[in-house]
Motif scaffolding. Structure first.
Motif, PDB file in Angstrom:
ATOM      1  N   SER A 220      38.691 -30.363  20.225  1.00 60.56           N
ATOM      2  CA  SER A 220      37.065 -30.315  20.820  1.00 60.56           C
ATOM      3  C   SER A 220      35.858 -29.996  20.471  1.00 60.56           C
ATOM      4  O   SER A 220      36.101 -30.078  19.354  1.00 60.56           O
ATOM      5  CB  SER A 220      37.750 -28.862  21.911  1.00 60.56           C
ATOM      6  N   SER A 221      35.527 -29.897  21.463  1.00 60.79           N
ATOM      7  CA  SER A 221      33.301 -29.612  20.960  1.00 60.79           C
ATOM      8  C   SER A 221      33.456 -28.571  19.618  1.00 60.79           C
ATOM      9  O   SER A 221      32.979 -28.843  18.430  1.00 60.79           O
ATOM     10  CB  SER A 221      32.744 -29.210  22.238  1.00 60.79           C
ATOM     11  N   ALA A 222      34.588 -26.794  20.124  1.00 56.76           N
ATOM     12  CA  ALA A 222      34.222 -26.422  19.512  1.00 56.76           C
ATOM     13  C   ALA A 222      35.074 -26.719  17.846  1.00 56.76           C
ATOM     14  O   ALA A 222      34.550 -26.405  16.751  1.00 56.76           O
ATOM     15  CB  ALA A 222      34.461 -25.074  19.746  1.00 56.76           C
ATOM     16  N   GLN A 223      36.170 -27.731  17.871  1.00 57.86           N
ATOM     17  CA  GLN A 223      36.633 -28.124  16.683  1.00 57.86           C
ATOM     18  C   GLN A 223      36.397 -28.692  15.926  1.00 57.86           C
ATOM     19  O   GLN A 223      35.863 -28.931  14.806  1.00 57.86           O
ATOM     20  CB  GLN A 223      37.950 -28.287  17.152  1.00 57.86           C
ATOM     21  N   ILE A 224      35.550 -29.557  16.319  1.00 60.62           N
ATOM     22  CA  ILE A 224      33.844 -30.445  15.429  1.00 60.62           C
ATOM     23  C   ILE A 224      33.061 -29.858  15.042  1.00 60.62           C
ATOM     24  O   ILE A 224      32.629 -30.188  13.697  1.00 60.62           O
ATOM     25  CB  ILE A 224      33.079 -31.830  17.029  1.00 60.62           C
ATOM     26  N   VAL A 225      32.573 -29.026  15.520  1.00 62.79           N
ATOM     27  CA  VAL A 225      31.485 -27.600  14.595  1.00 62.79           C
ATOM     28  C   VAL A 225      32.163 -27.109  13.887  1.00 62.79           C
ATOM     29  O   VAL A 225      31.296 -26.771  13.113  1.00 62.79           O
ATOM     30  CB  VAL A 225      31.409 -26.643  16.126  1.00 62.79           C
ATOM     31  N   GLU A 226      34.111 -26.849  13.734  1.00 59.99           N
ATOM     32  CA  GLU A 226      34.038 -26.305  12.879  1.00 59.99           C
ATOM     33  C   GLU A 226      34.198 -26.699  11.884  1.00 59.99           C
ATOM     34  O   GLU A 226      34.089 -26.437  10.577  1.00 59.99           O
ATOM     35  CB  GLU A 226      35.689 -25.656  13.136  1.00 59.99           C
ATOM     36  N   LEU A 227      34.983 -28.237  12.479  1.00 60.51           N
ATOM     37  CA  LEU A 227      34.871 -29.324  10.967  1.00 60.51           C
ATOM     38  C   LEU A 227      33.589 -29.103   9.989  1.00 60.51           C
ATOM     39  O   LEU A 227      33.927 -29.777   9.151  1.00 60.51           O
ATOM     40  CB  LEU A 227      35.378 -30.321  11.305  1.00 60.51           C
ATOM     41  N   HIS A 228      32.694 -29.147  10.621  1.00 59.31           N
ATOM     42  CA  HIS A 228      30.842 -29.166  10.545  1.00 59.31           C
ATOM     43  C   HIS A 228      31.102 -28.243   9.255  1.00 59.31           C
ATOM     44  O   HIS A 228      30.533 -28.896   8.311  1.00 59.31           O
ATOM     45  CB  HIS A 228      30.505 -29.632  11.518  1.00 59.31           C
ATOM     46  N   ARG A 229      31.168 -27.187   9.849  1.00 60.01           N
ATOM     47  CA  ARG A 229      30.314 -26.050   8.797  1.00 60.01           C
ATOM     48  C   ARG A 229      31.219 -25.733   7.818  1.00 60.01           C
ATOM     49  O   ARG A 229      31.629 -25.143   7.006  1.00 60.01           O
ATOM     50  CB  ARG A 229      30.576 -24.543   9.954  1.00 60.01           C
ATOM     51  N   ARG A 230      32.628 -26.654   8.146  1.00 57.47           N
ATOM     52  CA  ARG A 230      34.089 -26.757   6.533  1.00 57.47           C
ATOM     53  C   ARG A 230      33.431 -27.872   5.993  1.00 57.47           C
ATOM     54  O   ARG A 230      34.003 -28.159   4.782  1.00 57.47           O
ATOM     55  CB  ARG A 230      35.390 -26.868   7.197  1.00 57.47           C
ATOM     56  N   GLY A 231      32.142 -28.200   6.308  1.00 57.43           N
ATOM     57  CA  GLY A 231      31.283 -29.310   5.262  1.00 57.43           C
ATOM     58  C   GLY A 231      31.790 -31.020   5.422  1.00 57.43           C
ATOM     59  O   GLY A 231      31.635 -31.867   5.127  1.00 57.43           O
ATOM     60  N   VAL A 232      32.916 -31.279   6.352  1.00 59.02           N
ATOM     61  CA  VAL A 232      32.864 -32.201   7.088  1.00 59.02           C
ATOM     62  C   VAL A 232      31.952 -32.694   7.962  1.00 59.02           C
ATOM     63  O   VAL A 232      31.318 -32.487   8.626  1.00 59.02           O
ATOM     64  CB  VAL A 232      33.791 -32.444   7.639  1.00 59.02           C
ATOM     65  N   GLU A 233      31.432 -34.385   6.936  1.00 61.24           N
ATOM     66  CA  GLU A 233      30.290 -34.794   7.756  1.00 61.24           C
ATOM     67  C   GLU A 233      30.598 -35.483   9.138  1.00 61.24           C
ATOM     68  O   GLU A 233      31.470 -36.129   8.684  1.00 61.24           O
ATOM     69  CB  GLU A 233      29.504 -36.210   6.952  1.00 61.24           C
ATOM     70  N   ILE A 234      29.851 -35.043  10.314  1.00 62.27           N
ATOM     71  CA  ILE A 234      30.236 -35.928  11.730  1.00 62.27           C
ATOM     72  C   ILE A 234      28.996 -37.503  11.424  1.00 62.27           C
ATOM     73  O   ILE A 234      27.418 -36.253  11.857  1.00 62.27           O
ATOM     74  CB  ILE A 234      30.109 -34.949  12.455  1.00 62.27           C
ATOM     75  N   GLY A 235      29.883 -38.135  12.445  1.00 64.09           N
ATOM     76  CA  GLY A 235      29.228 -39.175  12.721  1.00 64.09           C
ATOM     77  C   GLY A 235      29.014 -39.389  13.698  1.00 64.09           C
ATOM     78  O   GLY A 235      30.238 -39.290  14.929  1.00 64.09           O
ATOM     79  N   ALA A 236      28.898 -40.490  15.108  1.00 61.24           N
ATOM     80  CA  ALA A 236      28.695 -41.169  16.130  1.00 61.24           C
ATOM     81  C   ALA A 236      29.823 -42.011  16.436  1.00 61.24           C
ATOM     82  O   ALA A 236      29.207 -42.619  15.264  1.00 61.24           O
ATOM     83  CB  ALA A 236      27.191 -40.929  17.240  1.00 61.24           C
ATOM     84  N   HIS A 237      30.410 -42.547  17.234  1.00 64.64           N
ATOM     85  CA  HIS A 237      31.177 -43.270  17.642  1.00 64.64           C
ATOM     86  C   HIS A 237      31.120 -43.506  19.300  1.00 64.64           C
ATOM     87  O   HIS A 237      32.345 -44.355  20.054  1.00 64.64           O
ATOM     88  CB  HIS A 237      32.787 -42.663  16.902  1.00 64.64           C
ATOM     89  N   SER A 238      30.402 -43.640  19.734  1.00 67.19           N
ATOM     90  CA  SER A 238      29.748 -44.117  20.733  1.00 67.19           C
ATOM     91  C   SER A 238      30.439 -42.989  21.967  1.00 67.19           C
ATOM     92  O   SER A 238      30.680 -41.765  21.601  1.00 67.19           O
ATOM     93  CB  SER A 238      30.339 -44.942  21.173  1.00 67.19           C
TER      94      SER A 238
END
Length: 346
Positions: A220-238
């Motif tokens: 979910s959106s919230a879970q992607i934000v959680e991963l980002h806060r834990r230091g995971v780089e988030i990239g786009a995929h279309s």
């Protein structure tokens, strides 16, 4: 044929691996200067039931853990952004440089992969499809796979799917996997709207009720934000995971920029990287990614990168669902075939 190959891997790979051949090859590759290996995963699962046709997108959790432990021991695991920074700056890559990536954005990336990677202190990057994050709808290929896996039908009418070839495609246990691969390959040749129309027709024709183990849940959106806060780089995929090679320039740029903008709104942080959906791209797609404002983009071309590699054509090696012995065989083979190799600059 698949069963014979599987049997051969179970018998031959452990025998050769016990001699240390594959490990020696990998450790030798990790000592070669100016080489950067990027590995690619999609899903980490607790049961092989999640991959009913063994299409290769799922890696069983214990296999994943043994693989990344070996990577940590054998290679110098670096953040993807660190490798990109060095390419842009003209700096040498560290010996044995290796980066870990995940495509699409599945829930199990958080529940299964992240705890293992966190415990080992390994950086990784997730490239997430931004369309439909909170709708609960599976991605188009997962819907297709689930429909085939859960149907009671014994054949499929290919004419209703606008497919060439025989009118009736078999769905018996021995041939269903080949049918699924043929249908997915056909879907990749269609523009997004047409593809989704065909997916709806497949689901209607097969009338399958998806079993829980076949639900490929997304983050979910919230879970992607959680991963980002834990230091995971988030990239786009279309947005829609289309074949960018079929898109006109404006549509391709729209998929890239809108996906990035959606993720940046969520994260309140820059999104610097893009992964081409399914590795499908045209001759000008890397140029479009550069024009869209990304720092880099990843393909699925098998190979090992070096300081000459175009940052918008970074190569990756897909990881198999295999125990350590066969993993080392496959991984060492891919590195030997792919290194050294320079991606084309567009």
């Amino acid at each position: 044929m698949r069963q014979l190959k599987s049997l051969a891997k179970k018998i031959i790979s452990p025998l050769v691996d016990s001699l240390g051949l594959y490990e020696r090859r990998l450790r030798a590759a990790a000592r070669v200067p100016d080489r950067w290996t990027i590995v690619m995963y999609h899903r980490v699962v607790t049961s092989t039931a999640a991959d009913p046709f063994r299409l290769g997108m799922c890696v069983e959790r214990s296999h994943f853990e043994s693989q990344v432990r070996f990577m940590r021991e054998c290679f110098n695991v670096i953040a993807l952004t660190e490798g990109v920074r060095r390419l842009h700056a003209g700096e040498p890559l560290p010996p044995g440089a290796l980066s870990i990536t995940f495509d699409d954005g599945y829930l199990d990336n958080l529940t299964q992969a992240a705890p293992i990677l966190d415990s080992l202190g390994l950086p990784w990057t997730l490239f997430a499809v931004s369309g439909g994050l909170d709708t609960g709808e599976m991605l188009w290929w997962d819907r297709t796979i689930a429909a085939f896996a859960c149907t009671d039908r014994t054949s499929l009418d290919s004419r209703s799917l606008e497919m060439p070839g025989p009118a009736r495609m078999p769905l018996d246990a021995m041939r269903a996997g080949d049918t699924v691969e043929a249908v997915l390959a056909h879907l990749w040749t269609l523009p997004h709207e047409q593809r989704m129309s065909v997916v709806h027709r497949i689901e209607s024709q097969l009338q399958a009720r998806v079993r829980p183990e076949l639900r490929a849940d997304r983050l979910s959106s919230a879970q992607i934000v959680e991963l980002h806060r834990r230091g995971v780089e988030i990239g786009a995929h279309s947005i829609h995971h289309p074949n960018l090679g079929l898109c006109d320039d404006a549509t391709a740029i729209g998929e890239m920029v809108s996906s990035r903008n959606r993720l940046q709104e969520l994260l309140q942080a820059p999104v610097k990287g893009f992964a081409y959906p399914g590795g499908r791209l045209g001759a000008v797609t890397p140029t479009l990614a550069r024009q869209s404002g990304f720092d880099y983009a990843l393909a699925t071309t098998v190979g090992v990168n070096d300081s000459r590699t175009d940052p918008f054509c970074l190569m990756r090696i897909g990881m198999p669902d295999a125990p350590l012995a066969d993993f080392r065989r496959a991984f060492s083979g891919a590195i030997r075939r792919g290194a050294p190799q320079t991606a084309l600059t567009f």
